[in-house]
Write a protein that holds these residues in place. Structure first.
Motif, PDB file in Angstrom:
ATOM      1  N   MET A  80     -23.792  68.066 -12.835  1.00  0.00           N
ATOM      2  CA  MET A  80     -23.058  67.897 -13.813  1.00  0.00           C
ATOM      3  C   MET A  80     -21.633  67.281 -13.422  1.00  0.00           C
ATOM      4  SD  MET A  80     -21.492  70.929 -16.599  1.00  0.00           S
ATOM      5  CE  MET A  80     -20.357  70.400 -17.582  1.00  0.00           C
ATOM      6  N   ARG A  81     -21.270  66.172 -14.149  1.00  0.00           N
ATOM      7  CA  ARG A  81     -19.760  65.747 -13.816  1.00  0.00           C
ATOM      8  C   ARG A  81     -18.935  66.582 -14.164  1.00  0.00           C
ATOM      9  NH1 ARG A  81     -23.642  61.412 -15.293  1.00  0.00           N
ATOM     10  NH2 ARG A  81     -24.306  60.356 -13.334  1.00  0.00           N
ATOM     11  N   PRO A  82     -17.528  66.594 -13.726  1.00  0.00           N
ATOM     12  CA  PRO A  82     -16.598  67.374 -13.858  1.00  0.00           C
ATOM     13  C   PRO A  82     -16.276  67.509 -15.362  1.00  0.00           C
ATOM     14  CG  PRO A  82     -16.069  66.112 -11.977  1.00  0.00           C
ATOM     15  CD  PRO A  82     -17.366  65.713 -12.569  1.00  0.00           C
ATOM     16  N   LEU A  83     -16.134  66.204 -16.019  1.00  0.00           N
ATOM     17  CA  LEU A  83     -15.656  66.248 -17.373  1.00  0.00           C
ATOM     18  C   LEU A  83     -16.586  66.250 -18.563  1.00  0.00           C
ATOM     19  CD1 LEU A  83     -12.118  64.346 -17.112  1.00  0.00           C
ATOM     20  CD2 LEU A  83     -12.524  66.921 -17.151  1.00  0.00           C
ATOM     21  N   GLU A  84     -17.866  66.506 -18.210  1.00  0.00           N
ATOM     22  CA  GLU A  84     -19.216  66.101 -19.044  1.00  0.00           C
ATOM     23  C   GLU A  84     -18.816  67.296 -20.137  1.00  0.00           C
ATOM     24  OE1 GLU A  84     -23.540  66.678 -18.173  1.00  0.00           O
ATOM     25  OE2 GLU A  84     -22.836  65.725 -16.831  1.00  0.00           O
ATOM     26  N   GLY A  85     -19.065  66.726 -21.311  1.00  0.00           N
ATOM     27  CA  GLY A  85     -18.850  67.521 -22.476  1.00  0.00           C
ATOM     28  C   GLY A  85     -17.436  67.444 -23.219  1.00  0.00           C
ATOM     29  N   ILE A  86     -16.621  66.566 -22.541  1.00  0.00           N
ATOM     30  CA  ILE A  86     -15.037  66.599 -22.930  1.00  0.00           C
ATOM     31  C   ILE A  86     -15.344  65.285 -23.702  1.00  0.00           C
ATOM     32  CG2 ILE A  86     -12.625  66.233 -22.349  1.00  0.00           C
ATOM     33  CD1 ILE A  86     -13.676  68.990 -21.814  1.00  0.00           C
ATOM     34  N   THR A  87     -14.482  65.083 -24.796  1.00  0.00           N
ATOM     35  CA  THR A  87     -14.292  64.040 -25.791  1.00  0.00           C
ATOM     36  C   THR A  87     -13.188  63.592 -25.907  1.00  0.00           C
ATOM     37  OG1 THR A  87     -16.685  64.752 -26.907  1.00  0.00           O
ATOM     38  CG2 THR A  87     -14.771  63.060 -28.074  1.00  0.00           C
ATOM     39  N   VAL A  88     -12.847  62.432 -25.591  1.00  0.00           N
ATOM     40  CA  VAL A  88     -11.326  61.939 -25.657  1.00  0.00           C
ATOM     41  C   VAL A  88     -11.355  60.755 -26.715  1.00  0.00           C
ATOM     42  CG1 VAL A  88      -9.524  60.745 -24.403  1.00  0.00           C
ATOM     43  CG2 VAL A  88     -10.928  62.534 -23.041  1.00  0.00           C
ATOM     44  N   ILE A  89     -10.321  60.738 -27.803  1.00  0.00           N
ATOM     45  CA  ILE A  89     -10.150  59.781 -28.537  1.00  0.00           C
ATOM     46  C   ILE A  89      -8.746  59.153 -28.062  1.00  0.00           C
ATOM     47  CG2 ILE A  89      -9.969  59.137 -30.844  1.00  0.00           C
ATOM     48  CD1 ILE A  89     -12.469  60.608 -30.333  1.00  0.00           C
ATOM     49  N   THR A  90      -8.757  57.883 -28.175  1.00  0.00           N
ATOM     50  CA  THR A  90      -7.595  57.068 -27.558  1.00  0.00           C
ATOM     51  C   THR A  90      -7.468  56.223 -28.427  1.00  0.00           C
ATOM     52  OG1 THR A  90      -6.749  55.954 -25.695  1.00  0.00           O
ATOM     53  CG2 THR A  90      -9.060  55.688 -25.954  1.00  0.00           C
ATOM     54  N   LYS A 122     -12.635  54.491 -27.798  1.00  0.00           N
ATOM     55  CA  LYS A 122     -11.568  53.572 -27.651  1.00  0.00           C
ATOM     56  C   LYS A 122     -11.182  52.941 -29.103  1.00  0.00           C
ATOM     57  CE  LYS A 122      -9.481  49.646 -25.263  1.00  0.00           C
ATOM     58  NZ  LYS A 122      -8.335  50.099 -24.518  1.00  0.00           N
ATOM     59  N   VAL A 123     -10.365  53.355 -29.821  1.00  0.00           N
ATOM     60  CA  VAL A 123      -9.950  52.938 -31.212  1.00  0.00           C
ATOM     61  C   VAL A 123      -9.175  51.626 -31.229  1.00  0.00           C
ATOM     62  CG1 VAL A 123      -8.829  53.556 -33.370  1.00  0.00           C
ATOM     63  CG2 VAL A 123     -10.079  55.535 -32.207  1.00  0.00           C
ATOM     64  N   GLU A 124      -9.706  50.476 -31.705  1.00  0.00           N
ATOM     65  CA  GLU A 124      -9.092  49.016 -31.605  1.00  0.00           C
ATOM     66  C   GLU A 124      -8.989  48.709 -32.768  1.00  0.00           C
ATOM     67  OE1 GLU A 124     -10.293  46.829 -27.985  1.00  0.00           O
ATOM     68  OE2 GLU A 124     -12.034  48.156 -28.009  1.00  0.00           O
ATOM     69  N   ARG A 125      -8.244  47.686 -33.094  1.00  0.00           N
ATOM     70  CA  ARG A 125      -7.982  47.108 -34.482  1.00  0.00           C
ATOM     71  C   ARG A 125      -9.045  45.982 -34.613  1.00  0.00           C
ATOM     72  NH1 ARG A 125      -2.123  44.225 -33.421  1.00  0.00           N
ATOM     73  NH2 ARG A 125      -3.142  44.235 -31.344  1.00  0.00           N
ATOM     74  N   ASN A 147     -11.115  49.321 -18.582  1.00  0.00           N
ATOM     75  CA  ASN A 147     -11.689  49.807 -19.824  1.00  0.00           C
ATOM     76  C   ASN A 147     -13.277  50.097 -19.553  1.00  0.00           C
ATOM     77  OD1 ASN A 147      -9.786  49.936 -22.149  1.00  0.00           O
ATOM     78  ND2 ASN A 147      -9.419  48.294 -20.994  1.00  0.00           N
ATOM     79  N   ARG A 148     -13.946  50.292 -18.207  1.00  0.00           N
ATOM     80  CA  ARG A 148     -15.327  50.697 -18.055  1.00  0.00           C
ATOM     81  C   ARG A 148     -15.450  52.128 -18.617  1.00  0.00           C
ATOM     82  NH1 ARG A 148     -14.720  51.302 -11.641  1.00  0.00           N
ATOM     83  NH2 ARG A 148     -14.042  53.479 -11.491  1.00  0.00           N
ATOM     84  N   SER A 149     -16.807  52.215 -18.916  1.00  0.00           N
ATOM     85  CA  SER A 149     -17.218  53.667 -19.280  1.00  0.00           C
ATOM     86  C   SER A 149     -16.768  54.028 -20.716  1.00  0.00           C
ATOM     87  CB  SER A 149     -17.048  54.623 -18.262  1.00  0.00           C
ATOM     88  OG  SER A 149     -17.671  54.094 -16.945  1.00  0.00           O
ATOM     89  N   LYS A 150     -16.199  53.266 -21.519  1.00  0.00           N
ATOM     90  CA  LYS A 150     -15.591  53.459 -22.828  1.00  0.00           C
ATOM     91  C   LYS A 150     -16.740  53.039 -23.954  1.00  0.00           C
ATOM     92  CE  LYS A 150     -10.931  53.475 -20.962  1.00  0.00           C
ATOM     93  NZ  LYS A 150      -9.726  52.804 -21.169  1.00  0.00           N
ATOM     94  N   GLU A 151     -16.404  53.683 -25.013  1.00  0.00           N
ATOM     95  CA  GLU A 151     -16.950  53.140 -26.416  1.00  0.00           C
ATOM     96  C   GLU A 151     -15.999  52.436 -27.243  1.00  0.00           C
ATOM     97  OE1 GLU A 151     -19.624  56.252 -28.332  1.00  0.00           O
ATOM     98  OE2 GLU A 151     -19.656  57.336 -26.375  1.00  0.00           O
ATOM     99  N   SER A 152     -16.155  51.559 -27.815  1.00  0.00           N
ATOM    100  CA  SER A 152     -15.072  50.875 -28.478  1.00  0.00           C
ATOM    101  C   SER A 152     -15.601  50.976 -30.070  1.00  0.00           C
ATOM    102  CB  SER A 152     -15.071  49.371 -28.567  1.00  0.00           C
ATOM    103  OG  SER A 152     -14.346  48.659 -29.170  1.00  0.00           O
ATOM    104  N   LEU A 153     -14.474  51.535 -30.782  1.00  0.00           N
ATOM    105  CA  LEU A 153     -14.664  51.867 -32.379  1.00  0.00           C
ATOM    106  C   LEU A 153     -13.579  51.016 -32.900  1.00  0.00           C
ATOM    107  CD1 LEU A 153     -15.393  53.306 -35.014  1.00  0.00           C
ATOM    108  CD2 LEU A 153     -13.807  55.117 -34.391  1.00  0.00           C
ATOM    109  N   THR A 154     -13.774  49.922 -33.792  1.00  0.00           N
ATOM    110  CA  THR A 154     -12.956  49.062 -34.514  1.00  0.00           C
ATOM    111  C   THR A 154     -12.616  49.950 -35.794  1.00  0.00           C
ATOM    112  OG1 THR A 154     -14.638  47.768 -35.503  1.00  0.00           O
ATOM    113  CG2 THR A 154     -13.397  46.837 -33.600  1.00  0.00           C
TER     114      THR A 154
END
Length: 395
Positions: A1-11, A34-37, A62-69
């Motif tokens: 298990m990675r240290p922050l597994e299960g943690i969700t960050v909105i940015t 990652k919330v983007e315009r 910005n590696r390892s992130k998901e992009s939500l416009t």
């Protein structure tokens, strides 16, 4: 298990400070959305095109992130954000001061829908509503904060201020945001409650300026600007040799004596009255520099480095960027790996301090809006609703 597994960050992030922070969280296994315009995205995507058409800044942070416009100013976007935040652990933002609060994304508002949320606000001068200070609303870019924090006043030459070659004010703020978030997660384990973190770029850099600040505490003169040489220790810095330059640093009297005996081959210099301690060597640096250069001009770089190693004097190569890509120590420790991007694989440095791939994760640098539909589907939006949001340019 990675240290922050299960943690969700909105940015809601752009440029460097917040993206650098959240990339560290993603490296440790957190899910970072990652919330983007729409159509534009994080403006750092367009800083340059040096990585096969992608921005060097963006690929780095910005590696390892998901992009939500998402058009966060549109009314339907508020519902989407609240649904995300209601299940999230952390919100990070570095919008203009007060902008997040106007969007209903202050800690006070968000804690009503998610008492466990940790909100990290990153700004140039601090975004304190009760004690805003006169600078709260000023625009703050990396170079401006290097200037305001006094960093430029001690960096460069006697005639020219020189900025740091990388974004140190952004990096400082990003790292303080990262460590404060980790601390807040530990605190939440004890209290069950989230909190607000207020990160100031100016305060981050002022902390880094501790030594020169204390050096001038009683109104004394500041450290002189001495280029790439140390301002208050000598000899410490670059010196020319027959075929280039070497960097060396002498920290104590034992090293000074060894330097004179083994490197300069003139042990008597160590006990000359004008060089007998560091204070005097700094005062008389020009005459000492001439002695060192005169000797080094007869020697190759390799010759000098061998002598420095034999004398146990700290030394280094003055590397260019391509030298770092090929650095033998980084290669020997297997610190480079490949990361996917929208334009193919590129090398990336493993997270500092970690080598076991069970401890970290390296996933792709996302294309703009690459994960929008999947994230909305998770939030139970139908394909028709998602299509409508697209047509309205909300995503």
């Amino acid at each position: 298990m990675r240290p922050l597994e299960g943690i969700t960050v909105i940015t809601l992030e752009h440029a460097i400070a917040a993206p650098f922070c959240t990339r560290q969280l993603a490296d440790l296994g957190a899910r970072v959305i990652k919330v983007e315009r729409p159509n534009v995205g994080d403006f750092a995507r367009k800083y340059d095109e040096r990585v096969d058409g992608m921005s060097s800044h963006f690929v780095w942070t910005n590696r390892s992130k998901e992009s939500l416009t998402l058009d966060v100013k549109a009314e339907p976007a508020k519902d989407i954000l609240y649904k995300l935040i209601s299940k999230a652990d952390v919100l990070v933002q570095n919008l203009a001061p007060g902008a997040a609060a106007r969007l209903g994304l202050s800690y006070e508002e968000l804690s009503k829908i998610n008492p466990k949320i940790i909100v990290c606000d990153i700004s140039g001068y601090g975004d304190d509503q009760d004690n805003p200070g006169p600078y709260r609303d000023k625009k703050a870019y990396d170079l401006l904060i290097q200037s305001e924090s006094g960093f430029l006043s001690i960096t460069g030459t006697p005639t020219d201020y020189v900025k740091a070659g990388c974004s140190i004010a952004d990096i400082a703020a990003g790292m303080y945001a990262y460590t404060n978030i980790l601390a807040a997660l530990l605190e939440r384990n004890q209290t069950g409650k989230g909190k607000r973190i207020d990160i100031s770029m100016l305060e981050s850099m002022t902390e880094w300026m501790g030594y020169p600040l204390y050096y001038t505490l009683r109104g004394d003169t500041p450290p002189p600007r001495t280029g790439s040489a140390h301002a208050t220790i000598y000899p410490y810095g670059p010196f020319p040799v027959k075929d280039g330059q070497v960097m060396l640093g002498i920290q104590n009297e034992r090293e000074w004596q060894a330097f004179c005996e083994i490197v300069l081959e003139h042990s008597e210099i160590a006990v000359q009255a004008e060089f007998i301690n560091n204070t005097l060597r700094v005062k008389n640096r020009e005459s000492l520099r001439n002695i060192i250069i005169d000797k080094f001009s007869q020697l190759s770089r390799d010759d000098v480095l061998v002598r420095l190693d034999r004398a146990k004097i700290a030394n280094a190569s003055v590397n260019e960027m391509q030298d770092v890509w090929e650095h033998p120590q980084l290669k020997a420790r297997h610190r480079w790996m490949q990361v996917d991007t929208p334009i193919g694989k590129v090398p990336t440095l493993k997270p500092v301090g970690l080598n076991n791939e069970h401890d970290f994760v390296i996933k792709a640098v996302p294309d703009l809006g690459e994960n929008s539909k999947d994230i909305l589907t998770e939030l139970n939006y139908s394909s028709n609703e998602i299509e409508e949001l697209e047509q309205l340019h909300i995503i």
